[in-house]
Scaffold this motif. Sequence first.
Motif, short mmCIF file in Angstrom:
data_model
loop_
_atom_site.label_atom_id
_atom_site.label_comp_id
_atom_site.label_asym_id
_atom_site.label_seq_id
_atom_site.Cartn_x
_atom_site.Cartn_y
_atom_site.Cartn_z
N ASN A 32 0.59 -0.82 0.03
CA ASN A 32 -0.18 0.01 -0.02
C ASN A 32 0.83 0.95 0.32
OD1 ASN A 32 -1.87 -1.98 1.70
ND2 ASN A 32 -2.92 -0.82 0.48
N TYR A 33 0.38 2.10 -0.72
CA TYR A 33 1.25 3.10 -0.78
C TYR A 33 1.36 4.10 1.03
CZ TYR A 33 0.09 3.75 -5.83
OH TYR A 33 0.31 3.85 -7.07
N GLN A 35 1.79 7.91 3.16
CA GLN A 35 1.88 9.17 2.51
C GLN A 35 2.38 9.68 3.40
OE1 GLN A 35 -0.43 7.80 -0.40
NE2 GLN A 35 -0.87 7.57 1.70
N TYR A 37 2.60 13.56 6.09
CA TYR A 37 2.60 14.55 5.98
C TYR A 37 2.77 15.75 6.86
CZ TYR A 37 -2.07 11.80 4.99
OH TYR A 37 -2.87 11.21 4.40
N THR A 47 -0.87 17.65 3.04
CA THR A 47 0.63 16.24 2.73
C THR A 47 1.69 16.67 1.95
OG1 THR A 47 -2.03 15.29 2.11
CG2 THR A 47 0.04 14.52 0.86
N TYR A 50 2.91 11.66 -1.15
CA TYR A 50 1.61 11.45 -1.66
C TYR A 50 1.92 9.93 -2.66
CZ TYR A 50 -0.36 13.50 -5.80
OH TYR A 50 -0.43 13.69 -6.80
N GLU A 51 1.28 8.86 -1.88
CA GLU A 51 1.65 7.54 -3.04
C GLU A 51 3.39 7.18 -3.50
OE1 GLU A 51 -0.54 7.66 -6.58
OE2 GLU A 51 -2.76 8.24 -5.75
N GLN A 92 1.89 7.65 6.41
CA GLN A 92 0.28 7.07 7.11
C GLN A 92 0.48 5.84 5.58
OE1 GLN A 92 -2.75 8.86 4.78
NE2 GLN A 92 -3.18 6.69 4.80
N LEU B 45 -1.49 11.54 15.51
CA LEU B 45 -2.65 11.31 14.80
C LEU B 45 -2.59 9.61 14.64
CD1 LEU B 45 -1.24 12.89 11.52
CD2 LEU B 45 -2.72 14.08 13.41
N GLY B 102 -5.79 3.77 0.80
CA GLY B 102 -4.09 3.71 -0.32
C GLY B 102 -3.93 5.09 -0.86
N SER B 103 -5.05 6.04 -0.54
CA SER B 103 -4.88 7.51 -0.34
C SER B 103 -4.35 8.07 0.48
CB SER B 103 -5.42 8.20 -2.01
OG SER B 103 -4.92 9.17 -2.23
N HIS B 104 -4.66 9.75 0.12
CA HIS B 104 -3.99 10.83 1.21
C HIS B 104 -5.13 11.04 1.88
CE1 HIS B 104 -3.17 14.46 -1.07
NE2 HIS B 104 -3.23 13.42 -1.70
N PHE B 105 -5.05 11.59 2.76
CA PHE B 105 -6.33 12.76 3.27
C PHE B 105 -5.86 14.25 2.67
CE2 PHE B 105 -8.15 10.16 6.02
CZ PHE B 105 -7.39 9.00 6.29
N TRP B 108 -8.48 18.99 5.47
CA TRP B 108 -8.20 18.76 6.68
C TRP B 108 -9.15 20.34 7.01
CZ3 TRP B 108 -5.67 15.22 9.81
CH2 TRP B 108 -4.46 14.06 9.06
#
Lengths: 111, 118
Positions: A32-33, A35, A37, A47, A50-51, A92, B45, B102-105, B108
Amino acid sequence: NFMLTQPHSVSESPGKTVTISCTRSSGNILSNYVQWYQQRPGSAPTTVMYEDHQRPSGVPDRFSGSIDSSSNSASLTISGLKTEDEADYYCQSYDKTNRWVFGGGTKLTVL
Amino acid sequence: EVQLVESGGGLIQPGGSLRLSCTASGFSVGSKFMAWVRQAPGKGLEWVSVIYIDGSTYHADSVKGRFTISRDNYKNTLYLQMNSLRVEDTAVYYCAKNLGPGSHFDYWGRGTLVTVSS
């Protein structure tokens, strides 16, 4: 269920390069990717990667991301450090049991 | 412009209930993955709950059976119903938009503080 482990803190001088690691406890880091922050005091996270290695628009190319399957870890590298980079950084990823997993966070000090 | 604004936090006694709201603008909550992420004072977090586009919901083990995520597409609002609150639920609760598993936030809110104390 896996965990993501980060160093509690790192520090480096302005203009230098720092790398923050994020190690997955079980399962393949490539499944899984990952990320990354950035969170400054009193603010919500944003962010910076990402990925695994994609930079959102507005994030300088001093930031880069990578994966090392041999150590089952991801890394965030910041080159040409600036005082404004001082913040907490969180990795993450996603668990296919429908869980989002955060690392414990790394406090970056630019001194 | 995408905006997320949380509300509903406050001081509550252990065992009590609270409902958080997150009002979205610039997109439809029903067409995106939406989540709650919390941060205890001085801590990192922690993902709390997510609602998928198809309405499926998932919760962290730490809140399963006590917290419920939901949304109102007409009001374009995300909710977190928190029951049987514990001292360890004290945190800033962020509403966040996600691009999918699988992706990002990518967006926010500013967060709302929940303090559980007697």
